[in-house]
Design a protein around this motif. Structure first.
Motif, PDB file in Angstrom:
ATOM      1  N   ILE A   6       0.873  -1.175   0.000  1.00 40.29           N
ATOM      2  CA  ILE A   6       0.000   0.000   0.000  1.00 40.29           C
ATOM      3  C   ILE A   6       0.905   1.219   0.000  1.00 40.29           C
ATOM      4  O   ILE A   6       1.708   1.405   0.920  1.00 40.29           O
ATOM      5  CB  ILE A   6      -0.929   0.006   1.222  1.00 40.29           C
ATOM      6  CG1 ILE A   6      -1.822  -1.242   1.213  1.00 40.29           C
ATOM      7  CG2 ILE A   6      -1.779   1.275   1.242  1.00 40.29           C
ATOM      8  CD1 ILE A   6      -2.637  -1.419   2.480  1.00 40.29           C
ATOM      9  N   CYS A   7       0.777   2.048  -1.034  1.00 44.69           N
ATOM     10  CA  CYS A   7       1.754   3.114  -1.252  1.00 44.69           C
ATOM     11  C   CYS A   7       1.085   4.483  -1.324  1.00 44.69           C
ATOM     12  O   CYS A   7       0.000   4.644  -1.879  1.00 44.69           O
ATOM     13  CB  CYS A   7       2.499   2.839  -2.566  1.00 44.69           C
ATOM     14  SG  CYS A   7       3.909   3.925  -2.868  1.00 44.69           S
ATOM     15  N   ASP A   8       1.754   5.464  -0.756  1.00 43.89           N
ATOM     16  CA  ASP A   8       1.363   6.860  -0.848  1.00 43.89           C
ATOM     17  C   ASP A   8       1.698   7.385  -2.248  1.00 43.89           C
ATOM     18  O   ASP A   8       2.482   6.781  -2.983  1.00 43.89           O
ATOM     19  CB  ASP A   8       2.135   7.639   0.229  1.00 43.89           C
ATOM     20  CG  ASP A   8       1.812   9.118   0.251  1.00 43.89           C
ATOM     21  OD1 ASP A   8       0.666   9.475  -0.046  1.00 43.89           O
ATOM     22  OD2 ASP A   8       2.717   9.907   0.578  1.00 43.89           O
ATOM     23  N   PHE A   9       1.106   8.529  -2.600  1.00 40.80           N
ATOM     24  CA  PHE A   9       1.415   9.164  -3.885  1.00 40.80           C
ATOM     25  C   PHE A   9       2.403  10.314  -3.715  1.00 40.80           C
ATOM     26  O   PHE A   9       3.589  10.174  -3.976  1.00 40.80           O
ATOM     27  CB  PHE A   9       0.126   9.658  -4.557  1.00 40.80           C
ATOM     28  CG  PHE A   9       0.382  10.353  -5.868  1.00 40.80           C
ATOM     29  CD1 PHE A   9       0.813   9.649  -6.971  1.00 40.80           C
ATOM     30  CD2 PHE A   9       0.194  11.735  -5.989  1.00 40.80           C
ATOM     31  CE1 PHE A   9       1.069  10.286  -8.188  1.00 40.80           C
ATOM     32  CE2 PHE A   9       0.440  12.377  -7.188  1.00 40.80           C
ATOM     33  CZ  PHE A   9       0.867  11.657  -8.296  1.00 40.80           C
ATOM     34  N   GLY A  10       1.929  11.470  -3.233  1.00 41.06           N
ATOM     35  CA  GLY A  10       2.790  12.640  -3.147  1.00 41.06           C
ATOM     36  C   GLY A  10       3.939  12.483  -2.178  1.00 41.06           C
ATOM     37  O   GLY A  10       3.738  12.119  -1.026  1.00 41.06           O
ATOM     38  N   GLY A  11       5.152  12.723  -2.650  1.00 39.31           N
ATOM     39  CA  GLY A  11       6.333  12.605  -1.810  1.00 39.31           C
ATOM     40  C   GLY A  11       6.965  11.232  -1.845  1.00 39.31           C
ATOM     41  O   GLY A  11       8.071  11.043  -1.335  1.00 39.31           O
ATOM     42  N   VAL A  12       6.277  10.259  -2.434  1.00 42.36           N
ATOM     43  CA  VAL A  12       6.833   8.915  -2.611  1.00 42.36           C
ATOM     44  C   VAL A  12       6.946   8.608  -4.100  1.00 42.36           C
ATOM     45  O   VAL A  12       8.027   8.306  -4.603  1.00 42.36           O
ATOM     46  CB  VAL A  12       5.962   7.847  -1.914  1.00 42.36           C
ATOM     47  CG1 VAL A  12       6.496   6.433  -2.201  1.00 42.36           C
ATOM     48  CG2 VAL A  12       5.920   8.095  -0.409  1.00 42.36           C
ATOM     49  N   LEU A  13       5.834   8.717  -4.804  1.00 45.66           N
ATOM     50  CA  LEU A  13       5.846   8.498  -6.256  1.00 45.66           C
ATOM     51  C   LEU A  13       6.067   9.804  -7.021  1.00 45.66           C
ATOM     52  O   LEU A  13       6.016   9.828  -8.245  1.00 45.66           O
ATOM     53  CB  LEU A  13       4.531   7.864  -6.704  1.00 45.66           C
ATOM     54  CG  LEU A  13       4.215   6.507  -6.059  1.00 45.66           C
ATOM     55  CD1 LEU A  13       2.913   5.956  -6.612  1.00 45.66           C
ATOM     56  CD2 LEU A  13       5.343   5.512  -6.271  1.00 45.66           C
ATOM     57  N   THR A  14       6.324  10.875  -6.247  1.00 44.44           N
ATOM     58  CA  THR A  14       6.633  12.173  -6.853  1.00 44.44           C
ATOM     59  C   THR A  14       7.835  12.780  -6.142  1.00 44.44           C
ATOM     60  O   THR A  14       8.300  12.270  -5.124  1.00 44.44           O
ATOM     61  CB  THR A  14       5.459  13.172  -6.717  1.00 44.44           C
ATOM     62  OG1 THR A  14       5.376  13.604  -5.342  1.00 44.44           O
ATOM     63  CG2 THR A  14       4.137  12.553  -7.134  1.00 44.44           C
TER      64      THR A  14
END
Length: 209
Positions: A6-14
């Motif tokens: 389970i993954c975050d978007f902003g700050g991880v994939l950005t």
């Protein structure tokens, strides 16, 4: 054994979210500290932190801007902030590719993001291969709950389905309090600092029997 990520978007994939706010600070003269203080005063007035209400979808982006303007002597231009925020926000290619590889290898994948309803089209356009990377997307603004509230984690696991347990999940986020909330439910968690650190930590956890 961990079977789901389970993954975050902003700050991880950005790239870091702070970059856009710092760009606005430089362009407008309104500092992050001033924005934070204005949100604090708005919380005292309305009984709810405006960012939290925005991310739950309880107030609109326009209402959020109005609350800040009322408490900033130097004014506040939400449209300008939005443009600079998305101008500076860039996809984190190596991390996106890594998650895509995990899914191709059989790991269940979910995106769990604190976000803004009115920004949905813009952030999704940064990840056109979204459906290739994640089975499901849980967006705080559309489910009425935000990290680190328990309900958004529950919804994410429920929507992945197939009898998945918290113990089967690895949660990745760039905020420690969000990771700690996941651990309290029984998930493993990795706080994202940079690609090398996070990918190494994720691989280590996934390799455990």
């Amino acid at each position: 054994m961990i079977t789901a990520l389970i993954c975050d978007f902003g700050g991880v994939l950005t790239s870091p979210l702070e970059d856009g706010f710092r760009a606005y600070e430089q362009a407008s003269g309104v500092s992050m500290e001033q924005l934070g203080a204005a949100m604090g005063r708005a919380m005292e007035e309305h009984g709810e932190h405006p960012l939290f209400a925005l991310e739950r979808g309880d107030i609109s982006l326009r209402e959020f801007g109005e609350q800040l303007v009322a408490h900033l002597d130097d004014g506040f231009d939400l449209d300008h902030l939005t443009e600079l925020y998305f101008e500076r926000l860039q996809p984190n290619g190596p991390m996106i590719d890594f998650v895509k590889e995990l899914r191709a290898g059989g790991v269940r994948t979910a995106l769990c993001t604190n976000n803004v309803r009115e920004w949905e089209a813009r952030w999704r356009s940064m990840l056109p291969e979204l459906e290739e990377v994640f089975e499901i997307v849980v967006d705080s603004a559309f489910v009425g709950s935000r990290k680190p509230e328990r309900r958004i984690y529950e919804l994410t696991v429920e929507r992945l389905g197939d009898g998945l347990r918290y113990e089967d999940c690895l949660f990745v986020d760039d905020f420690e309090h969000n990771c700690e909330a996941a651990r309290q439910l029984g998930m493993s968690a990795v706080r994202f600092h940079d690609n090398r650190q996070a990918i190494g930590a994720i691989k280590g956890i996934l390799s455990k029997p």
